[in-house]
Design an enzyme around this catalytic site. Structure first.
Site, PDB file in Angstrom:
ATOM      1  N   ASN A 210      16.688  -2.396   3.764  1.00  0.00           N
ATOM      2  CA  ASN A 210      17.752  -1.815   4.599  1.00  0.00           C
ATOM      3  C   ASN A 210      17.120  -0.814   5.565  1.00  0.00           C
ATOM      4  O   ASN A 210      15.898  -0.662   5.602  1.00  0.00           O
ATOM      5  CB  ASN A 210      18.822  -1.160   3.720  1.00  0.00           C
ATOM      6  CG  ASN A 210      18.212  -0.119   2.811  1.00  0.00           C
ATOM      7  OD1 ASN A 210      17.695   0.894   3.276  1.00  0.00           O
ATOM      8  ND2 ASN A 210      18.228  -0.381   1.506  1.00  0.00           N
ATOM      9  N   ASP A 279      20.884  -3.321  -3.736  1.00  0.00           N
ATOM     10  CA  ASP A 279      21.754  -3.652  -4.868  1.00  0.00           C
ATOM     11  C   ASP A 279      21.312  -4.930  -5.571  1.00  0.00           C
ATOM     12  O   ASP A 279      21.558  -5.109  -6.758  1.00  0.00           O
ATOM     13  CB  ASP A 279      23.203  -3.803  -4.379  1.00  0.00           C
ATOM     14  CG  ASP A 279      23.800  -2.441  -4.029  1.00  0.00           C
ATOM     15  OD1 ASP A 279      23.493  -1.470  -4.751  1.00  0.00           O
ATOM     16  OD2 ASP A 279      24.529  -2.337  -3.020  1.00  0.00           O
ATOM     17  N   LYS A 289       3.643 -17.790  -0.053  1.00  0.00           N
ATOM     18  CA  LYS A 289       4.555 -17.799   1.096  1.00  0.00           C
ATOM     19  C   LYS A 289       5.395 -19.088   1.105  1.00  0.00           C
ATOM     20  O   LYS A 289       4.833 -20.186   0.960  1.00  0.00           O
ATOM     21  CB  LYS A 289       3.735 -17.696   2.385  1.00  0.00           C
ATOM     22  CG  LYS A 289       4.571 -17.602   3.623  1.00  0.00           C
ATOM     23  CD  LYS A 289       3.704 -17.497   4.858  1.00  0.00           C
ATOM     24  CE  LYS A 289       4.571 -17.567   6.086  1.00  0.00           C
ATOM     25  NZ  LYS A 289       3.781 -17.663   7.302  1.00  0.00           N
ATOM     26  N   PRO A 307      19.344  -2.795 -11.432  1.00  0.00           N
ATOM     27  CA  PRO A 307      19.958  -1.736 -12.248  1.00  0.00           C
ATOM     28  C   PRO A 307      20.362  -0.577 -11.360  1.00  0.00           C
ATOM     29  O   PRO A 307      19.739  -0.335 -10.315  1.00  0.00           O
ATOM     30  CB  PRO A 307      18.833  -1.325 -13.212  1.00  0.00           C
ATOM     31  CG  PRO A 307      17.581  -1.874 -12.636  1.00  0.00           C
ATOM     32  CD  PRO A 307      17.936  -3.011 -11.728  1.00  0.00           C
ATOM     33  N   ASP A 308      21.407   0.128 -11.757  1.00  0.00           N
ATOM     34  CA  ASP A 308      21.857   1.284 -10.972  1.00  0.00           C
ATOM     35  C   ASP A 308      21.142   2.537 -11.500  1.00  0.00           C
ATOM     36  O   ASP A 308      21.448   3.017 -12.602  1.00  0.00           O
ATOM     37  CB  ASP A 308      23.383   1.431 -11.077  1.00  0.00           C
ATOM     38  CG  ASP A 308      23.896   2.411 -10.046  1.00  0.00           C
ATOM     39  OD1 ASP A 308      23.362   3.543  -9.986  1.00  0.00           O
ATOM     40  OD2 ASP A 308      24.813   2.044  -9.289  1.00  0.00           O
ATOM     41  N   PHE A 325      24.520   9.964  -3.186  1.00  0.00           N
ATOM     42  CA  PHE A 325      24.966   9.830  -1.804  1.00  0.00           C
ATOM     43  C   PHE A 325      25.720   8.509  -1.721  1.00  0.00           C
ATOM     44  O   PHE A 325      25.384   7.563  -2.444  1.00  0.00           O
ATOM     45  CB  PHE A 325      23.768   9.796  -0.842  1.00  0.00           C
ATOM     46  CG  PHE A 325      23.333  11.155  -0.363  1.00  0.00           C
ATOM     47  CD1 PHE A 325      22.843  12.094  -1.262  1.00  0.00           C
ATOM     48  CD2 PHE A 325      23.430  11.491   0.979  1.00  0.00           C
ATOM     49  CE1 PHE A 325      22.449  13.356  -0.826  1.00  0.00           C
ATOM     50  CE2 PHE A 325      23.052  12.747   1.430  1.00  0.00           C
ATOM     51  CZ  PHE A 325      22.555  13.681   0.525  1.00  0.00           C
ATOM     52  N   LYS A 339      32.974   5.839  -6.380  1.00  0.00           N
ATOM     53  CA  LYS A 339      31.603   5.821  -6.946  1.00  0.00           C
ATOM     54  C   LYS A 339      31.351   7.041  -7.816  1.00  0.00           C
ATOM     55  O   LYS A 339      30.711   6.944  -8.860  1.00  0.00           O
ATOM     56  CB  LYS A 339      30.563   5.783  -5.810  1.00  0.00           C
ATOM     57  CG  LYS A 339      30.364   4.395  -5.237  1.00  0.00           C
ATOM     58  CD  LYS A 339      29.351   4.356  -4.113  1.00  0.00           C
ATOM     59  CE  LYS A 339      29.329   2.957  -3.517  1.00  0.00           C
ATOM     60  NZ  LYS A 339      28.742   2.882  -2.200  1.00  0.00           N
ATOM     61  N   LYS A 343      30.465   6.133 -11.613  1.00  0.00           N
ATOM     62  CA  LYS A 343      29.104   6.437 -12.094  1.00  0.00           C
ATOM     63  C   LYS A 343      29.046   7.756 -12.871  1.00  0.00           C
ATOM     64  O   LYS A 343      27.989   8.180 -13.297  1.00  0.00           O
ATOM     65  CB  LYS A 343      28.137   6.483 -10.902  1.00  0.00           C
ATOM     66  CG  LYS A 343      28.061   5.172 -10.115  1.00  0.00           C
ATOM     67  CD  LYS A 343      26.920   5.158  -9.116  1.00  0.00           C
ATOM     68  CE  LYS A 343      27.020   3.930  -8.215  1.00  0.00           C
ATOM     69  NZ  LYS A 343      25.786   3.653  -7.479  1.00  0.00           N
TER      70      LYS A 343
HETATM   71  O1  PMT Z   1      16.993   7.660   4.891  1.00  0.00           O
HETATM   72  P1  PMT Z   1      17.793   7.963   6.132  1.00  0.00           P
HETATM   73  O2  PMT Z   1      17.445   7.038   7.262  1.00  0.00           O
HETATM   74  O3  PMT Z   1      17.708   9.407   6.509  1.00  0.00           O
HETATM   75  O4  PMT Z   1      19.337   7.660   5.814  1.00  0.00           O
HETATM   76  C1  PMT Z   1      20.021   8.437   4.895  1.00  0.00           C
HETATM   77  C2  PMT Z   1      20.952   7.601   3.991  1.00  0.00           C
HETATM   78  C3  PMT Z   1      22.041   6.957   4.843  1.00  0.00           C
HETATM   79  C4  PMT Z   1      20.157   6.505   3.286  1.00  0.00           C
HETATM   80  C5  PMT Z   1      21.552   8.589   2.928  1.00  0.00           C
HETATM   81  O5  PMT Z   1      22.256   9.602   3.593  1.00  0.00           O
HETATM   82  C6  PMT Z   1      22.472   7.851   1.973  1.00  0.00           C
HETATM   83  O6  PMT Z   1      23.650   7.639   2.209  1.00  0.00           O
HETATM   84  N1  PMT Z   1      21.907   7.421   0.814  1.00  0.00           N
HETATM   85  C7  PMT Z   1      22.586   6.572  -0.181  1.00  0.00           C
HETATM   86  C8  PMT Z   1      22.425   5.135   0.234  1.00  0.00           C
HETATM   87  C9  PMT Z   1      23.080   4.153  -0.723  1.00  0.00           C
HETATM   88  O7  PMT Z   1      22.420   3.299  -1.229  1.00  0.00           O
HETATM   89  O8  PMT Z   1      24.317   4.377  -0.947  1.00  0.00           O
HETATM   90  P2  PMT Z   1      25.236   3.476  -1.969  1.00  0.00           P
HETATM   91  O9  PMT Z   1      26.607   3.866  -1.652  1.00  0.00           O
HETATM   92  O10 PMT Z   1      24.872   2.041  -1.880  1.00  0.00           O
HETATM   93  O11 PMT Z   1      24.799   4.010  -3.393  1.00  0.00           O
HETATM   94  C10 PMT Z   1      25.437   5.109  -4.016  1.00  0.00           C
HETATM   95  C11 PMT Z   1      24.446   5.890  -4.808  1.00  0.00           C
HETATM   96  O12 PMT Z   1      23.908   5.096  -5.866  1.00  0.00           O
HETATM   97  C12 PMT Z   1      23.249   6.398  -4.022  1.00  0.00           C
HETATM   98  O13 PMT Z   1      22.969   7.709  -4.462  1.00  0.00           O
HETATM   99  C13 PMT Z   1      22.117   5.449  -4.398  1.00  0.00           C
HETATM  100  O14 PMT Z   1      20.837   6.107  -4.378  1.00  0.00           O
HETATM  101  C14 PMT Z   1      22.497   5.078  -5.828  1.00  0.00           C
HETATM  102  N2  PMT Z   1      22.068   3.734  -6.251  1.00  0.00           N
HETATM  103  C15 PMT Z   1      22.599   2.624  -5.678  1.00  0.00           C
HETATM  104  C16 PMT Z   1      22.237   1.369  -6.133  1.00  0.00           C
HETATM  105  C17 PMT Z   1      21.303   1.285  -7.190  1.00  0.00           C
HETATM  106  N3  PMT Z   1      20.913   0.102  -7.642  1.00  0.00           N
HETATM  107  N4  PMT Z   1      20.782   2.399  -7.726  1.00  0.00           N
HETATM  108  C18 PMT Z   1      21.157   3.607  -7.290  1.00  0.00           C
HETATM  109  O15 PMT Z   1      20.668   4.624  -7.797  1.00  0.00           O
END
Ligand code: PMT
Length: 401
Positions: A210, A279, A289, A307-308, A325, A339, A343
């Site tokens: 991403n 995810d 390849k 895994p989360d 975040f 979320k 979580k």
């Molecule tokens: O890195 P930059 O370019 O500065 O951009 C910043 C950002 C947009 C990445 C940051 O501000 C942000 O929003 N980070 C969270 C990105 C994200 O994956 O969000 P989510 O809504 O998909 O996930 C929610 C939370 O679960 C996040 O804290 C994520 O780290 C966590 N997660 C998600 C999936 C997973 N498998 N494991 C996790 O720990």
């Protein structure tokens, strides 16, 4: 560590005899690693020329609110957003009065009204003017609004009087400003932060990922270490420089990030998940390849859920204060709150990544801090400013828990 490294200092110079000291202030701050931009009032230009300040700072000096050339280079609102700290040195009695009254009648007062950065004034004036009740009232009003007042010092004045009203030495100003970036609010904390993207291999040359750059997570690591914490940054692939005193662990995939976090989280008391963790990952990454002549026109890649990491940390018995975040593109607050609850987090910071000027890879962000009981929107600001603001808020929430 020098907390002024890479900090953006907006130096405001107002019209007093101490204005000439602005030249040395610029030099001292630059030596400490800060970037300095200068705004002068019209009266300040009577004491020292903008050209001198321009030569020293290496940037055009801004004087007028309605200057089309200066606005085209960096508009006043942009300048207000650019600053990590606004230092007005010297600040005259007149400037203090105008600021205390909320005036926006020149560029510098307007900037002070528009910025979300901390504002510090270093007063310099005749001792009788400093001791005047009107100035004392203005000083009290300014302090009430959270504006910092550095000094003044006491001693012999340019006018021949002796008493309070001397501009503090550049070294003292440097020290006071530096302290603003090292609050100590997380002193003694052991913090693990994830940042950046993860990359999930399809084959040895391709991956799913991403747009996360790591900027927000790295800014938080810097602000957290400056707040006195011991910080481990578990980062997906990112070109960013590791902030001073931060231990960085580089990982590539979500599984590697999970392992690195779980190895360290047992001893930490604050976990902040900023990483954009993929995810899903390809269920069966190929050893070689994938050749398009064999795969044909359509290629199906089967994915499996990763895994989360955040949920796993939040589920730990006696685990750390856990902050996530949420990167959303619609119904931002509703999805983020969902979320937070699903979580079982202590806090979640929601940002709208559908807007390219904030979120992924931008220098600025606009977020909302969501707890189980509160929703606090924050204005647009740089990711560094946001990081410092968030760190203070995190410390308050931890205290309240
Ligand atoms: O890195 P930059 O370019 O500065 O951009 C910043 C950002 C947009 C990445 C940051 O501000 C942000 O929003 N980070 C969270 C990105 C994200 O994956 O969000 P989510 O809504 O998909 O996930 C929610 C939370 O679960 C996040 O804290 C994520 O780290 C966590 N997660 C998600 C999936 C997973 N498998 N494991 C996790 O720990």
């Amino acid at each position: 560590m020098n907390t002024l490294t890479n900090k953006r200092i907006l130096l405001g110079i107002t019209g007093g005899i101490a204005a000439y000291k602005g030249a040395e202030i610029i030099r001292r701050f630059q030596d400490a690693g800060a970037e300095v931009r200068v705004v002068m009032t019209r009266a300040a230009c009577e004491f020292i020329t903008p050209l001198t300040m321009q030569a020293l700072s290496g940037h055009p000096v801004h004087v007028d609110l309605l200057d089309t050339d200066a606005e085209a280079a960096m508009g006043h609102i942009e300048l207000a957003r650019w600053a990590d700290l606004v230092l007005v040195a010297p600040a005259t009695a007149d400037f203090m009065a105008r600021l205390a009254n909320g005036r926006g009648d020149d560029l510098l007062t307007t900037l002070c009204l528009a910025t979300v950065a901390p504002i510090a004034l270093a007063p310099a004036m005749n001792q009788a003017m400093w001791l005047n009740k009107a100035t004392s009232k203005n000083e009290a009003d300014l302090k009430d609004r959270g504006i910092l007042i550095f000094g003044p010092g006491e001693g012999l004045q340019a006018c021949g009087d002796t008493g309070p009203g001397r501009l503090l030495d550049p070294e003292q100003l440097l020290q006071h400003c530096s302290e603003q970036f090292s609050s100590g609010v997380l002193s003694g904390y052991n913090v693990v932060i994830t940042a950046g993207p993860t990359q999930e291999a399809i084959d040895p040359v391709r991956y799913i990922s991403n747009h996360s750059s790591g900027k927000q997570g790295f800014a938080l690591a810097e602000a957290t270490v400056e707040a006195g914490a011991k910080v481990t940054l578990v980062s997906g692939p990112s070109q960013l420089t590791t902030p001073d005193r931060v231990e960085r662990i580089d990982v590539v995939s979500a599984l590697e990030m999970l392992e690195a976090v779980m190895e360290r989280v047992a001893t930490c008391n604050l976990f902040i998940g900023v990483a954009a963790v993929a995810d899903y990952r390809p269920i069966d990454p190929k050893a070689h390849k994938i050749k398009k002549d064999i795969s044909g026109d359509n290629l199906t890649i089967h994915l499996i859920k990763n895994p989360d990491i955040l949920a796993a940390v939040a589920a730990l018995k006696d685990g750390p204060f856990t902050i996530g975040f949420a990167a959303e593109t619609q119904d931002v607050i509703r999805h983020a709150r969902e979320k937070l609850e699903r979580k079982n987090l202590d806090l979640i910071i929601a940002n709208d990544v559908s807007d390219v000027s904030i979120g992924f890879n931008s220098d600025e962000n606009r977020t909302t801090v969501i707890s189980k009981t509160e929703t606090k929107p924050l204005p647009l600001m740089s990711k560094h400013q946001l990081a410092r603001k968030l760190v203070k808020m995190f410390a308050e929430y931890i205290e309240k828990r």
